[in-house]
Design an enzyme around this catalytic site. Structure first.
Site, mmCIF file in Angstrom:
data_model
loop_
_atom_site.group_PDB
_atom_site.id
_atom_site.type_symbol
_atom_site.label_atom_id
_atom_site.label_comp_id
_atom_site.label_asym_id
_atom_site.label_seq_id
_atom_site.Cartn_x
_atom_site.Cartn_y
_atom_site.Cartn_z
ATOM 1 C CB SER A 151 16.049 -110.496 -137.449
ATOM 2 O OG SER A 151 16.608 -111.638 -136.842
ATOM 3 C CG HIS A 179 15.956 -107.190 -140.241
ATOM 4 N ND1 HIS A 179 14.678 -107.435 -140.667
ATOM 5 C CD2 HIS A 179 16.514 -108.411 -140.014
ATOM 6 C CE1 HIS A 179 14.455 -108.725 -140.684
ATOM 7 N NE2 HIS A 179 15.550 -109.347 -140.288
ATOM 8 C CE LYS A 210 15.369 -110.493 -143.802
ATOM 9 N NZ LYS A 210 16.539 -111.190 -143.300
HETATM 10 C C1 PLP Z 1 17.073 -112.512 -143.184
HETATM 11 C C2 PLP Z 1 18.421 -112.461 -142.611
HETATM 12 C C3 PLP Z 1 19.503 -113.107 -143.226
HETATM 13 C C4 PLP Z 1 19.316 -114.037 -144.394
HETATM 14 O O1 PLP Z 1 19.027 -113.334 -145.553
HETATM 15 P P1 PLP Z 1 18.296 -114.113 -146.751
HETATM 16 O O2 PLP Z 1 18.537 -113.245 -147.921
HETATM 17 O O3 PLP Z 1 16.870 -114.218 -146.362
HETATM 18 O O4 PLP Z 1 18.965 -115.447 -146.860
HETATM 19 C C5 PLP Z 1 20.762 -112.936 -142.706
HETATM 20 N N1 PLP Z 1 20.952 -112.188 -141.598
HETATM 21 C C6 PLP Z 1 19.941 -111.569 -140.964
HETATM 22 C C7 PLP Z 1 20.212 -110.747 -139.750
HETATM 23 C C8 PLP Z 1 18.635 -111.691 -141.449
HETATM 24 O O5 PLP Z 1 17.633 -111.110 -140.809
#
Ligand code: PLP
Length: 362
Positions: A151, A179, A210
């Site tokens: 990320s 992602h 996302k």
């Molecule tokens: C955003 C993210 C999460 C967390 O997801 P949420 O639904 O926002 O709690 C977990 N792992 C990665 C790699 C992320 O980028």
């Protein structure tokens, strides 16, 4: 919200959202959320195993499994919860976990919660991982944990190499594709599709918040694995079921990922235009291959100055500093979506040129 937003009373170009395909504001996604909310209510009313499982949860899980080509899928309230819920269900304190140094915080917390020994391998370094695997005491349950698409760096884990190591050393590979979902791979199924390793990695997780423009997360895998999680995964069992509107929105978004492939075409074209422009201006980027384009700055102060100067030029892309990223690698984490226009990208590049000079980077 779209690629242009109102911030402190001014219109600015948003270059930091993870809504890569613009689906959070897609009329069909909004309509699905509204319709499910009207039909089932604003909240699910209870945890899944009490009476919180409603038709939108079941429909989304079926749709996800079909999209991912797995037997089953299980939805969680967030990606953070999914990682806290799955990792301790996969390996307990007699086990050992090997984690990439740049793993997402929720993976690290899931590892800690399991009580297993955690060993860290150098970022995307399968050679280093193999060295550590060789040194481990055998006959211990072993888990390898990585992001699919990182990320804060925008690069991809070497999944074929990691899958081979898992096979060779009798370990389980757990991939967080938060992602990658909706973005990577020929049909947007994610980083596993990108590397053609879907049949070699038995389960993985991803988020709905996302590219799918909603909120929540999923784990996809075999029937047996999902049944096991339903009875063992505490954040699944002891947390209120996600809102029906979010579930219906994510199901509608998955349908659009399938039926509107031109969104991914536009995303990659925009990514190319912005990436090329930033490099031409002389900025240093990470080894990214995705819509995440981190511009490396260095110190936290310089990154803040840069972000302020960008905002003054009408671009919203905040500075990312330690502890989110390692010391001295503060950066502007730029993200691009399918919905930015060429004009907006060119305007953003002008802003970067100005702000880069203000921050002493160019
Ligand atoms: C955003 C993210 C999460 C967390 O997801 P949420 O639904 O926002 O709690 C977990 N792992 C990665 C790699 C992320 O980028």
């Amino acid at each position: 919200m779209g690629p242009s937003v109102r911030f402190d009373g001014r219109d600015v170009i948003l270059l930091s959202s993870n809504d890569y395909l613009g689906l959070a504001t897609h009329p069909l996604v909004i309509q699905a959320a509204v319709q499910a909310t009207e039909q089932y209510g604003a909240g699910a009313g209870a945890s899944r195993l009490i009476c919180g499982t409603l038709p939108p949860h079941q429909k989304l899980e079926t749709t996800l499994a079909r999209f991912k080509g797995t037997d089953a899928a299980l939805v969680y309230g967030s990606g953070y919860l999914a990682n806290l819920g799955t990792i301790p269900a996969l390996v307990e304190k007699q086990g050992v976990i090997f984690a990439d140094r740049l793993c997402h915080a929720s993976l690290i917390d899931g590892c800690r919660l399991s009580g297993a020994d955690v060993r860290v391998f150098r970022h995307n370094d399968a050679g280093h991982l193999e060295l550590l695997l060789k040194r481990r005491r055998v006959n211990r349950p072993t888990l390898i944990v990585t992001d699919g698409l990182f990320s804060m760096d925008g690069d991809l884990a070497p999944l074929p190499d990691l899958a081979s190591l898992a096979e060779r050393y009798g370990a389980t590979l757990y991939v967080d594709d938060a992602h990658g979902t909706g973005v990577m791979g020929a049909t947007g199924r994610g980083t596993l599709e990108h590397f053609h390793v879907e049949d070699r990695i038995p389960f993985h997780m991803g988020t709905l918040g996302k590219a799918l423009g909603s909120s929540g997360a999923y784990v996809a895998g075999s029937d047996e694995f999902v049944r096991y999680l339903i009875n063992r995964s505490r954040p699944f069992m002891f947390s209120t079921a996600p809102a029906p509107g979010s579930m219906a929105a994510a199901a509608a978004a998955l349908e659009i990922v399938r039926t509107e492939p031109d969104r991914r075409t536009r995303l990659w074209a925009n990514r190319h235009r912005l990436d090329e422009g930033l490099r031409r201006l002389g900025f240093r980027l990470t080894a990214t291959v995705s819509p995440i384009l981190p511009v490396l700055v260095g110190s936290a102060e310089q990154a803040l100055t840069f972000a302020d100067a960008l905002l003054a030029q009408g671009v919203f892309a905040p500075a990312i500093r330690p502890p989110t990223v390692p010391d001295a690698t503060s950066r502007i984490r730029v993200t691009i979506t399918s919905e930015h226009t060429a004009e907006q990208i060119d305007h953003a590049l002008d802003a970067f040129a100005q702000a880069g000079r203000t921050a002493g980077l160019l």
